[in-house]
Design an enzyme around this catalytic site. Sequence first.
Site, PDB file in Angstrom:
ATOM      1  N   SER A   3      38.909   9.760  10.917  1.00 11.77           N
ATOM      2  CA  SER A   3      37.983  10.848  11.266  1.00 11.77           C
ATOM      3  C   SER A   3      37.592  10.725  12.732  1.00 11.77           C
ATOM      4  O   SER A   3      38.046   9.818  13.434  1.00 11.77           O
ATOM      5  CB  SER A   3      36.734  10.808  10.364  1.00 11.77           C
ATOM      6  OG  SER A   3      35.985   9.632  10.640  1.00 11.77           O
TER       7      SER A   3
ATOM      8  N   GLY B 116      41.664   5.854  12.489  1.00 15.76           N
ATOM      9  CA  GLY B 116      42.081   7.232  12.784  1.00 15.76           C
ATOM     10  C   GLY B 116      41.748   8.242  11.706  1.00 15.76           C
ATOM     11  O   GLY B 116      42.216   9.378  11.744  1.00 15.76           O
TER      12      GLY B 116
ATOM     13  N   TYR C 238      27.184  -3.455  21.487  1.00 18.68           N
ATOM     14  CA  TYR C 238      28.135  -2.361  21.716  1.00 18.68           C
ATOM     15  C   TYR C 238      28.594  -2.356  23.167  1.00 18.68           C
ATOM     16  O   TYR C 238      29.797  -2.342  23.463  1.00 18.68           O
ATOM     17  CB  TYR C 238      27.471  -1.028  21.353  1.00 18.68           C
ATOM     18  CG  TYR C 238      28.382   0.174  21.506  1.00 18.68           C
ATOM     19  CD1 TYR C 238      29.446   0.375  20.620  1.00 18.68           C
ATOM     20  CD2 TYR C 238      28.186   1.116  22.510  1.00 18.68           C
ATOM     21  CE1 TYR C 238      30.287   1.479  20.750  1.00 18.68           C
ATOM     22  CE2 TYR C 238      29.016   2.224  22.645  1.00 18.68           C
ATOM     23  CZ  TYR C 238      30.065   2.403  21.761  1.00 18.68           C
ATOM     24  OH  TYR C 238      30.891   3.503  21.893  1.00 18.68           O
ATOM     25  N   SER C 239      27.610  -2.389  24.075  1.00 16.12           N
ATOM     26  CA  SER C 239      27.951  -2.337  25.497  1.00 16.12           C
ATOM     27  C   SER C 239      28.794  -3.550  25.904  1.00 16.12           C
ATOM     28  O   SER C 239      29.794  -3.418  26.626  1.00 16.12           O
ATOM     29  CB  SER C 239      26.661  -2.264  26.322  1.00 16.12           C
ATOM     30  OG  SER C 239      26.965  -2.178  27.672  1.00 16.12           O
TER      31      SER C 239
ATOM     32  N   ASN D 251      41.416   2.470  18.764  1.00 18.99           N
ATOM     33  CA  ASN D 251      40.281   3.409  18.737  1.00 18.99           C
ATOM     34  C   ASN D 251      39.057   2.834  18.019  1.00 18.99           C
ATOM     35  O   ASN D 251      37.972   3.395  18.094  1.00 18.99           O
ATOM     36  CB  ASN D 251      40.756   4.702  18.040  1.00 18.99           C
ATOM     37  CG  ASN D 251      39.638   5.662  17.773  1.00 18.99           C
ATOM     38  OD1 ASN D 251      39.012   6.171  18.709  1.00 18.99           O
ATOM     39  ND2 ASN D 251      39.336   5.904  16.507  1.00 18.99           N
TER      40      ASN D 251
ATOM     41  N   SER E 296      34.087   3.035  26.462  1.00 19.04           N
ATOM     42  CA  SER E 296      32.974   3.996  26.382  1.00 19.04           C
ATOM     43  C   SER E 296      32.279   4.016  27.730  1.00 19.04           C
ATOM     44  O   SER E 296      32.443   3.092  28.545  1.00 19.04           O
ATOM     45  CB  SER E 296      31.994   3.515  25.303  1.00 19.04           C
ATOM     46  OG  SER E 296      30.726   4.102  25.460  1.00 19.04           O
TER      47      SER E 296
HETATM   48  N1  LIG Z   1      31.473   9.505  19.538  1.00 13.18           N
HETATM   49  C1  LIG Z   1      31.098   9.200  20.772  1.00 13.18           C
HETATM   50  O1  LIG Z   1      30.189   9.832  21.351  1.00 13.18           O
HETATM   51  C2  LIG Z   1      31.815   8.084  21.521  1.00 13.18           C
HETATM   52  C3  LIG Z   1      31.534   7.900  22.887  1.00 13.18           C
HETATM   53  C4  LIG Z   1      32.184   6.874  23.575  1.00 13.18           C
HETATM   54  C5  LIG Z   1      33.110   6.066  22.925  1.00 13.18           C
HETATM   55  N2  LIG Z   1      33.350   6.267  21.599  1.00 13.18           N
HETATM   56  C6  LIG Z   1      34.323   5.359  20.959  1.00 13.18           C
HETATM   57  O2  LIG Z   1      35.392   6.117  20.406  1.00 13.18           O
HETATM   58  C7  LIG Z   1      35.879   5.484  19.219  1.00 13.18           C
HETATM   59  C8  LIG Z   1      35.839   6.459  18.051  1.00 13.18           C
HETATM   60  O3  LIG Z   1      34.509   6.952  17.950  1.00 13.18           O
HETATM   61  P1  LIG Z   1      34.052   8.014  16.823  1.00 13.18           P
HETATM   62  O4  LIG Z   1      32.759   8.583  17.292  1.00 13.18           O
HETATM   63  O5  LIG Z   1      35.189   8.909  16.479  1.00 13.18           O
HETATM   64  O6  LIG Z   1      33.759   6.997  15.636  1.00 13.18           O
HETATM   65  P2  LIG Z   1      33.260   7.257  14.139  1.00 13.18           P
HETATM   66  O7  LIG Z   1      31.923   6.651  13.989  1.00 13.18           O
HETATM   67  O8  LIG Z   1      33.406   8.713  13.831  1.00 13.18           O
HETATM   68  O9  LIG Z   1      34.280   6.340  13.309  1.00 13.18           O
HETATM   69  C9  LIG Z   1      35.663   6.454  13.435  1.00 13.18           C
HETATM   70  C10 LIG Z   1      36.323   5.852  12.226  1.00 13.18           C
HETATM   71  O10 LIG Z   1      36.134   4.436  12.168  1.00 13.18           O
HETATM   72  C11 LIG Z   1      36.236   4.073  10.808  1.00 13.18           C
HETATM   73  N3  LIG Z   1      35.757   2.713  10.553  1.00 13.18           N
HETATM   74  C12 LIG Z   1      34.486   2.250  10.658  1.00 13.18           C
HETATM   75  N4  LIG Z   1      34.423   0.954  10.295  1.00 13.18           N
HETATM   76  C13 LIG Z   1      35.687   0.557   9.987  1.00 13.18           C
HETATM   77  C14 LIG Z   1      36.279  -0.655   9.527  1.00 13.18           C
HETATM   78  N5  LIG Z   1      35.544  -1.757   9.315  1.00 13.18           N
HETATM   79  N6  LIG Z   1      37.601  -0.684   9.287  1.00 13.18           N
HETATM   80  C15 LIG Z   1      38.382   0.432   9.483  1.00 13.18           C
HETATM   81  N7  LIG Z   1      37.869   1.606   9.905  1.00 13.18           N
HETATM   82  C16 LIG Z   1      36.545   1.686  10.151  1.00 13.18           C
HETATM   83  C17 LIG Z   1      35.413   5.149  10.123  1.00 13.18           C
HETATM   84  O11 LIG Z   1      35.678   5.220   8.737  1.00 13.18           O
HETATM   85  C18 LIG Z   1      35.802   6.396  10.898  1.00 13.18           C
HETATM   86  O12 LIG Z   1      36.851   7.109  10.256  1.00 13.18           O
HETATM   87  C19 LIG Z   1      34.991   4.238  19.027  1.00 13.18           C
HETATM   88  O13 LIG Z   1      35.627   3.129  19.591  1.00 13.18           O
HETATM   89  C20 LIG Z   1      33.728   4.598  19.792  1.00 13.18           C
HETATM   90  O14 LIG Z   1      33.040   3.446  20.237  1.00 13.18           O
HETATM   91  C21 LIG Z   1      32.734   7.254  20.886  1.00 13.18           C
END
Ligand SMILES: NC(=O)c1ccc[n+]([C@@H]2O[C@H](COP(=O)([O-])OP(=O)(O)OC[C@H]3O[C@@H](n4cnc5c(N)ncnc54)[C@H](O)[C@@H]3O)[C@@H](O)[C@H]2O)c1
Length: 253
Positions: A12, A10, A148-149, A82, A135
């Site tokens: 960012s 959470g 990922y998928s 998340n 997603s």
């Molecule tokens: N951004 C998109 O377009 C999108 C689309 C569909 C689904 N999602 C899903 O939504 C969720 C959040 O996506 P986002 O784009 O905000 O992600 P992001 O890449 O911005 O990362 C979110 C956070 O995850 C943390 N993180 C990464 N590796 C970690 C670890 N090993 N331990 C603890 N924290 C860790 C990062 O430091 C970051 O603060 C994810 O599950 C992603 O798959 C995102």
Amino acid sequence: MAKKVFISAGGSGIGRCIAEAFLNNDDEVFICDINAQSLEQCQKDYPKLHIYACDLAEPEQIKLMFAEAIKKLGHIDVLVNNTGISGPTIAADELSFDDWNTVINLNLNSTFLITQLAIPLLKQSGAGVIINMSSIAGRLGYPYRLAYSTSKWGLIGFTKTLSMELGADNIRVNAILPGAVDGDRVQRVLQARADVAQSSLEKVTQNALKNQSLKYFVNPKHIADLCLFLASDSGRSISGQILPIDGDKQCLS
Ligand SMILES: NC(=O)c1ccc[n+]([C@@H]2O[C@H](COP(=O)([O-])OP(=O)(O)OC[C@H]3O[C@@H](n4cnc5c(N)ncnc54)[C@H](O)[C@@H]3O)[C@@H](O)[C@H]2O)c1
């Protein structure tokens, strides 16, 4: 009454946006993340927020983090799973086993472990809610992002099964499936595509939106609003559902 909310990853992005929505609702929120700097910034912006730095790829770190979450929150009303990394964009026959494992471990194994630890605390709530961040890649195939998928489709089975197992305890379990989320990351990806194709950002953006009904990318605040709704009384009969939030995207291209 204020809810006790736990959000993984959470610090960012979407996770932070969800945390802000619950905090602005006067709920009590605990977030964990690997990035200590992002966490500190969150804490500065929201002094009442509980933060914890840990690597969710490490089961032992998850257990230590969770012990702290129990101390701070007592029980849990809302668990937002998340966590999610995308891994490399690469053909399936070139994807290394290590890269495959890294994605599956973080996206599925850590989510399983956190959820398992949270279930007794959600039962104490009397009206627990689990929200799993899947997603659009958990609803459609996503070439060159096999791990990922696969992990995001895995969360659908996770959601459906837990909904059936936990319904008798009045715990609701749903999955959210965002499409491409607006922000710096999408803009950078589109600009890179425009540069490679020697095209304009506008044309590349139009192309990216051509297979979707609503002609804009998803705002992370809209995802946070959906979480608030699911966690509220208004969502009290909704469980086991797979909720796309992607402007009605028909295919990934
Ligand atoms: N951004 C998109 O377009 C999108 C689309 C569909 C689904 N999602 C899903 O939504 C969720 C959040 O996506 P986002 O784009 O905000 O992600 P992001 O890449 O911005 O990362 C979110 C956070 O995850 C943390 N993180 C990464 N590796 C970690 C670890 N090993 N331990 C603890 N924290 C860790 C990062 O430091 C970051 O603060 C994810 O599950 C992603 O798959 C995102």
